[in-house]
Design a protein around this motif. Structure first.
Motif, short mmCIF file in Angstrom:
data_model
loop_
_atom_site.label_atom_id
_atom_site.label_comp_id
_atom_site.label_asym_id
_atom_site.label_seq_id
_atom_site.Cartn_x
_atom_site.Cartn_y
_atom_site.Cartn_z
N VAL A 180 -20.52 -13.84 -18.00
CA VAL A 180 -18.62 -14.21 -17.56
C VAL A 180 -18.96 -13.06 -16.68
O VAL A 180 -19.48 -12.14 -15.41
CB VAL A 180 -17.75 -12.40 -18.59
N PHE A 181 -18.32 -13.70 -15.62
CA PHE A 181 -18.49 -12.19 -14.22
C PHE A 181 -16.35 -12.23 -13.90
O PHE A 181 -15.70 -12.52 -13.96
CB PHE A 181 -18.18 -13.18 -12.40
N VAL A 182 -16.61 -10.43 -13.80
CA VAL A 182 -16.06 -9.84 -13.95
C VAL A 182 -15.87 -8.99 -12.50
O VAL A 182 -16.93 -8.34 -12.05
CB VAL A 182 -15.64 -8.97 -15.14
N PRO A 183 -14.88 -8.48 -11.77
CA PRO A 183 -14.05 -7.96 -10.28
C PRO A 183 -15.20 -6.50 -10.20
O PRO A 183 -14.75 -5.88 -11.92
CB PRO A 183 -12.75 -8.08 -10.35
N PHE A 184 -15.65 -6.03 -9.96
CA PHE A 184 -15.51 -4.40 -9.64
C PHE A 184 -14.27 -3.90 -9.72
O PHE A 184 -14.23 -2.03 -10.44
CB PHE A 184 -16.75 -4.23 -8.68
N ALA A 185 -13.37 -3.93 -9.27
CA ALA A 185 -12.34 -3.14 -9.14
C ALA A 185 -11.09 -4.35 -8.93
O ALA A 185 -11.39 -5.71 -7.91
CB ALA A 185 -11.69 -2.48 -7.88
N ASN A 186 -9.84 -4.32 -9.47
CA ASN A 186 -8.93 -5.47 -9.18
C ASN A 186 -7.66 -4.52 -9.20
O ASN A 186 -7.55 -3.42 -9.39
CB ASN A 186 -8.98 -5.94 -10.41
N ASP A 187 -6.55 -5.26 -9.44
CA ASP A 187 -5.18 -3.93 -9.18
C ASP A 187 -4.83 -3.56 -10.53
O ASP A 187 -3.40 -2.41 -10.29
CB ASP A 187 -3.93 -5.52 -9.03
N ASN A 188 -5.13 -3.33 -11.24
CA ASN A 188 -4.71 -3.03 -13.05
C ASN A 188 -5.34 -2.94 -13.28
O ASN A 188 -5.94 -1.88 -14.77
CB ASN A 188 -4.37 -4.31 -13.91
N CYS A 189 -6.81 -1.78 -12.91
CA CYS A 189 -7.79 -1.02 -12.79
C CYS A 189 -8.69 -0.84 -13.79
O CYS A 189 -8.92 -0.95 -14.78
CB CYS A 189 -7.02 0.01 -13.14
N THR A 190 -8.85 -2.36 -14.55
CA THR A 190 -9.57 -2.85 -15.27
C THR A 190 -10.50 -3.48 -15.46
O THR A 190 -11.45 -3.78 -15.93
CB THR A 190 -8.99 -3.90 -16.08
N GLY A 191 -11.38 -3.06 -14.26
CA GLY A 191 -12.51 -3.87 -13.09
C GLY A 191 -13.82 -2.76 -13.34
O GLY A 191 -13.38 -1.67 -14.19
N TYR A 192 -14.84 -3.76 -13.78
CA TYR A 192 -16.00 -2.78 -14.22
C TYR A 192 -16.44 -1.32 -14.01
O TYR A 192 -17.05 -0.43 -14.84
CB TYR A 192 -17.09 -3.64 -14.05
N ALA A 193 -15.56 -1.27 -12.23
CA ALA A 193 -16.03 0.11 -11.96
C ALA A 193 -15.00 1.04 -12.16
O ALA A 193 -15.56 2.08 -11.51
CB ALA A 193 -16.49 0.27 -10.72
N GLU A 194 -13.49 0.62 -12.89
CA GLU A 194 -12.55 1.42 -13.31
C GLU A 194 -12.91 2.07 -14.83
O GLU A 194 -13.22 1.64 -15.15
CB GLU A 194 -11.35 0.67 -13.12
N GLU A 195 -11.97 2.81 -15.13
CA GLU A 195 -11.62 3.37 -16.05
C GLU A 195 -10.65 2.50 -17.31
O GLU A 195 -11.56 3.14 -18.75
CB GLU A 195 -11.22 4.66 -16.36
N LYS A 196 -10.21 1.95 -17.37
CA LYS A 196 -10.10 0.77 -18.08
C LYS A 196 -10.61 -0.61 -18.31
O LYS A 196 -9.49 -1.13 -18.53
CB LYS A 196 -7.90 0.89 -17.87
N PHE A 197 -11.75 -0.54 -18.11
CA PHE A 197 -12.27 -1.43 -18.18
C PHE A 197 -12.10 -2.53 -18.74
O PHE A 197 -12.62 -2.19 -20.54
CB PHE A 197 -14.07 -1.43 -17.63
N ALA A 198 -11.91 -3.98 -19.27
CA ALA A 198 -11.91 -4.60 -19.69
C ALA A 198 -11.55 -6.41 -19.58
O ALA A 198 -11.29 -6.05 -18.09
CB ALA A 198 -10.37 -4.28 -20.81
N ALA A 199 -12.06 -7.24 -19.78
CA ALA A 199 -12.19 -8.66 -20.03
C ALA A 199 -12.36 -9.65 -20.68
O ALA A 199 -12.49 -9.09 -22.26
CB ALA A 199 -13.56 -8.60 -18.54
N LEU A 200 -12.02 -10.65 -20.52
CA LEU A 200 -11.72 -11.56 -22.07
C LEU A 200 -12.62 -12.22 -21.87
O LEU A 200 -12.51 -13.22 -20.92
CB LEU A 200 -9.82 -11.53 -21.66
#
Length: 588
Positions: A180-200
């Motif tokens: 799975v490739f997840v962004p380090f940061a995104n618009d909804n603060c769920t990127g890998y480098a962010e507090e609320k990291f989550a991916a499907l």
């Protein structure tokens, strides 16, 4: 030259030049942090301008840890000269390595336990202790060095140039193992480098919500089933015992206890292929706890009957990275210490070249040796360093293998730098340190202007008796006026919250008795902030405290540490607040 316990060192364990080199390195780290936090480099992605300063810096550090992992995976041992000219890493990666080294027992264990760190392990003795990293960090890298980096890691040497290609992190789904490739940061603060990291997970038959918690569960399961014929594999946190001694027997018994327990033992073997059988075993472990980190913690604590070792193991399993400590948190924590050095003016170029100021670093070194002597005299006690002692301690730890050897020779055990301590425990331990120091050396531990901790009648009597029955230490009872603020307690290893990381300060000083006189300021990061979804207190960014404090024991005799220099006693200035605004500092 210096007495530590029953031993005497042939020379100082850390030199003034090494301290100056370390301060130059901290200045480079500080300048890089300001560049990121204030968006001073035009190559920073546009998305970062929407973040607050703390989030920007956390994002940058997360990328640096990713680059560090790439580097160690492709590292090869080379002679010192070739390493410094062609293979020494970029500043952001060295910042991560630096923070890793400041957790010496965890670092030493990982270098032995993890395959990807085997080459780094070879460099620890022959390279780390032999180079002036502060001087090397400020030099423009050679073409050979940048080309070698790009060839080995596939990224640009300059971290700001590498950002364009460092947008996503590759992960493995804890359930189905899909990449799975997840962004380090995104618009909804769920990127890998962010507090609320989550991916499907993208696989239709899986669709697991991937979080740091279930990634940590997968990491634990992988380590538990790992086995190489003819070699030993250990769970993180088990190779060094509570006394700071390497204990392979403890590590082996801990793993056997876990793998033989009904909760984690291998069941229902349906294939003769060992690799497939182990993958099935790994899956069973993850499913037995429902991919829940909380359930995993409860199970491990139950299996190990609540032993301190169970909590230490669990502290090493908080995310998907192979390392036993959270390197992002470690770098953020060291940033607090670096800011304190900057607030005191110790990161300024030529800060210690002016007349009597050269004496400051010598006094720091003498006090550090006294601190080691204190630890050698009371093996079961947690002592808290002041800022000046901590600077020398950090510089010593950067020598990696040499640091551990020195500790074994002079203190009798490996001394780790505990990185998460509750404020109340740190405050009590600091009080005990002040009493122990005064009793042993007959000079005050703090001279920063804070009132010393209360002394009991018994402690006062013991100190007076020892004044007449033992030889005095030659530690200075009056320090240079610019040295005094650095005798405040070093508290960067107190448990952090996101607000503390953001401001580089603390909600309250860890030494509560000193808070009234010199409460560190709180300067919150300014700038446009995105909604983080937390209504009030943000989640803590730390691991639980593991080792309870032990009673302080007064033992040992006084030894001469150095020749005295008679100076008048100066009034202590107020302690400089941690929230002071510090801009880019000029290089030497």
């Amino acid at each position: 030259m210096f007495a530590i316990g029953s031993q005497r060192t042939p020379c100082s364990l850390v030199s003034s030049e090494q301290l100056k080199g370390h301060l130059r390195l901290l200045r480079a780290f500080h300048n890089m942090r300001i560049t990121v936090e204030d968006c001073k480099d035009p190559r920073l992605p546009a998305l970062l301008t929407q973040m607050d300063k703390r989030s920007r810096w956390t994002w940058f550090v997360t990328l640096a840890v990713d680059r560090f992992e790439r580097w160690v995976k492709n590292l090869q041992f080379v002679p010192l000269e070739k390493f410094t000219s062609k293979h020494f890493p970029p500043l952001d990666v060295w910042m991560v390595w630096h923070a890793y080294l400041l957790n010496p027992c965890w670092y030493a264990e990982d270098c032995e336990r993890l395959l990807i760190l085997q080459q780094l392990r070879l460099l620890n003795m022959f390279v780390v202790a032999s180079i002036n990293v502060g001087k090397l960090a400020r030099h423009t890298p050679s073409e050979g060095r940048t080309a070698s980096w790009h060839k080995k890691t596939g990224t640009y040497f300059d971290p700001f140039e590498a950002m364009a290609d460092s947008t996503h992190k590759q992960l493995e789904c804890p359930r189905c193992r899909t990449r799975v490739f997840v962004p380090f940061a995104n618009d909804n603060c769920t990127g890998y480098a962010e507090e609320k990291f989550a991916a499907l997970c993208p696989l239709p038959g899986c669709r697991l919500k991937i979080t740091r918690s279930n990634l940590a569960v997968a990491k634990f399961a992988r380590d538990l089933i790992e086995h190489e014929e003819g070699t030993d594999s250990y769970m993180a946190g088990t190779l060094y015992n509570a006394a700071g001694k390497r204990d392979a027997r403890q590590a082996k018994e801990a793993k056997e206890l876990l793998t033989r327990s009904p909760q984690f033992s291998q069941k229902n073997i349906t294939t003769t292929l060992e690799r497939i059988a182990r993958l099935d075993w790994e899956k069973d472990i993850k499913e037995s706890v429902g991919y829940s980190l909380q359930k995993l913690k409860e199970t491990v604590i139950e299996v190990m009957q609540g032993s301190p070792l169970a909590y230490k193991i669990l502290n090493a399993y908080q995310d998907d990275r192979p390392f036993s400590i959270d390197l992002v948190e470690a770098v953020l924590r060291q940033g607090i210490f670096t800011k304190k050095m900057g607030d005191m003016g110790w990161l300024q170029s030529a800060a210690f070249k002016e007349g009597t100021k050269a004496r400051i670093l010598e006094d720091c070194i003498a006090r550090y040796h006294g601190f080691l002597d204190l630890m050698a005299s009371s093996p079961g006690t947690m002592f808290v360093p002041t800022l000046d002692i901590d600077l020398v301690w950090h510089s010593h730890q950067l020598m990696a293998s040499r640091y551990l050897i020195d500790c074994e020779i002079y203190v009798g055990r490996s001394i780790d730098h505990e990185h998460t301590v509750e404020e109340s425990r740190l405050s009590l331990a600091f009080d005990e340190t002040c009493h122990a120091w005064l009793s042993r050396f007959h000079v005050p531990y703090m001279q920063c202007g804070c009132p010393p901790p209360d002394e009991t009648v018994l402690q006062k009597l013991i100190r007076i008796l020892r004044t007449y029955t033992q030889r005095h230490s030659n530690l200075h009872d009056s320090l240079h006026v610019d040295h005094l603020p650095a005798t405040h307690p070093s508290t960067h290893n107190v448990m952090l919250t996101f607000q503390r990381i953001a401001s580089g300060s603390f909600g309250s000083t860890s030494h509560h008795r000193h808070a009234g006189a010199n409460s560190p300021g709180q300067t919150r990061a300014k700038g446009k902030k995105r909604d983080d979804g937390h209504g009030g207190e943000k989640p803590t960014f730390t691991k639980p405290d593991l080792q309870p404090p032990m009673p302080w024991m007064e033992t040992g005799s006084l030894d001469k540490l150095r020749k005295p220099v008679s100076l008048p006693v100066n009034p202590a200035p107020p302690y400089i607040t941690f929230g002071t605004d510090v801009r880019l500092l000029p290089d030497v």
